[in-house]
Design a protein around this motif. Structure first.
Motif, PDB file in Angstrom:
ATOM      1  N   SER A  41       0.838  -1.206   0.000  1.00 41.20           N
ATOM      2  CA  SER A  41       0.000   0.000   0.000  1.00 41.20           C
ATOM      3  C   SER A  41       0.868   1.249   0.000  1.00 41.20           C
ATOM      4  O   SER A  41       2.011   1.247   0.469  1.00 41.20           O
ATOM      5  CB  SER A  41      -0.921   0.001   1.219  1.00 41.20           C
ATOM      6  N   TYR A  43       0.492   5.951  -0.506  1.00 45.71           N
ATOM      7  CA  TYR A  43      -0.381   7.103  -0.721  1.00 45.71           C
ATOM      8  C   TYR A  43       0.450   8.352  -1.000  1.00 45.71           C
ATOM      9  O   TYR A  43       1.622   8.428  -0.660  1.00 45.71           O
ATOM     10  CB  TYR A  43      -1.322   7.340   0.464  1.00 45.71           C
ATOM     11  N   ARG A  56      -5.900  13.037  -1.843  1.00 46.12           N
ATOM     12  CA  ARG A  56      -4.985  11.939  -1.529  1.00 46.12           C
ATOM     13  C   ARG A  56      -5.260  10.775  -2.481  1.00 46.12           C
ATOM     14  O   ARG A  56      -6.400  10.350  -2.650  1.00 46.12           O
ATOM     15  CB  ARG A  56      -5.196  11.496  -0.082  1.00 46.12           C
ATOM     16  N   ILE A  58      -4.475   6.827  -3.099  1.00 44.44           N
ATOM     17  CA  ILE A  58      -4.108   5.648  -2.317  1.00 44.44           C
ATOM     18  C   ILE A  58      -4.108   4.417  -3.220  1.00 44.44           C
ATOM     19  O   ILE A  58      -5.021   4.243  -4.036  1.00 44.44           O
ATOM     20  CB  ILE A  58      -5.118   5.397  -1.177  1.00 44.44           C
ATOM     21  N   ASP A  60      -4.508   0.690  -2.237  1.00 49.72           N
ATOM     22  CA  ASP A  60      -4.819  -0.217  -1.140  1.00 49.72           C
ATOM     23  C   ASP A  60      -4.455  -1.619  -1.604  1.00 49.72           C
ATOM     24  O   ASP A  60      -5.213  -2.262  -2.348  1.00 49.72           O
ATOM     25  CB  ASP A  60      -6.299  -0.114  -0.790  1.00 49.72           C
TER      26      ASP A  60
END
Length: 112
Positions: A41, A43, A56, A58, A60
């Motif tokens: 992960s 970000y 943001r 991300i 995941d």
């Protein structure tokens, strides 16, 4: 191309396109973190210090999706109430250029 390389390349491409798009709206990249121990992960955060608005991106790695979130912030506090703008699930068995471009387009086109 293996799954990890595909995700890394796709993430970097999204990050680059978002940075170019957001610079014209006075956003600055303020943070970028990678967490390989958490399923890969990662970000990146961009902030507009005039409007006190943050975005943001991300990846995941556990759930295999890209997310773009938004949050207000103040001059004294960091963004902390992130809301999803777009979530794009990724089929990690696909690693082709067309699929990568579709993911990028699905994310970038949601940012106005």
């Amino acid at each position: 191309m293996d799954k990890l390389d595909f995700i890394t390349e796709t993430y970097k491409a999204i990050e680059n396109k978002l940075t170019k798009k957001l610079l014209s709206d006075n956003f600055q990249m303020t943070e970028s973190k990678n967490h390989p121990e958490s399923f890969g992960s990662r970000y990146t955060v961009w902030k507009n210090f005039e409007t006190l608005y943050a975005l943001r991106l991300i990846w995941d790695g556990k759930d295999s999706w890209f997310i773009i979130e938004e949050s207000p912030f103040t001059k004294k506090t960091e963004p902390n109430s992130w809301a999803d703008l777009v979530i794009v699930p990724v089929d990690t068995s696909k690693t082709g250029l067309d699929y990568k471009q579709q993911i990028i387009s699905d994310l970038i086109n949601e940012i106005k």
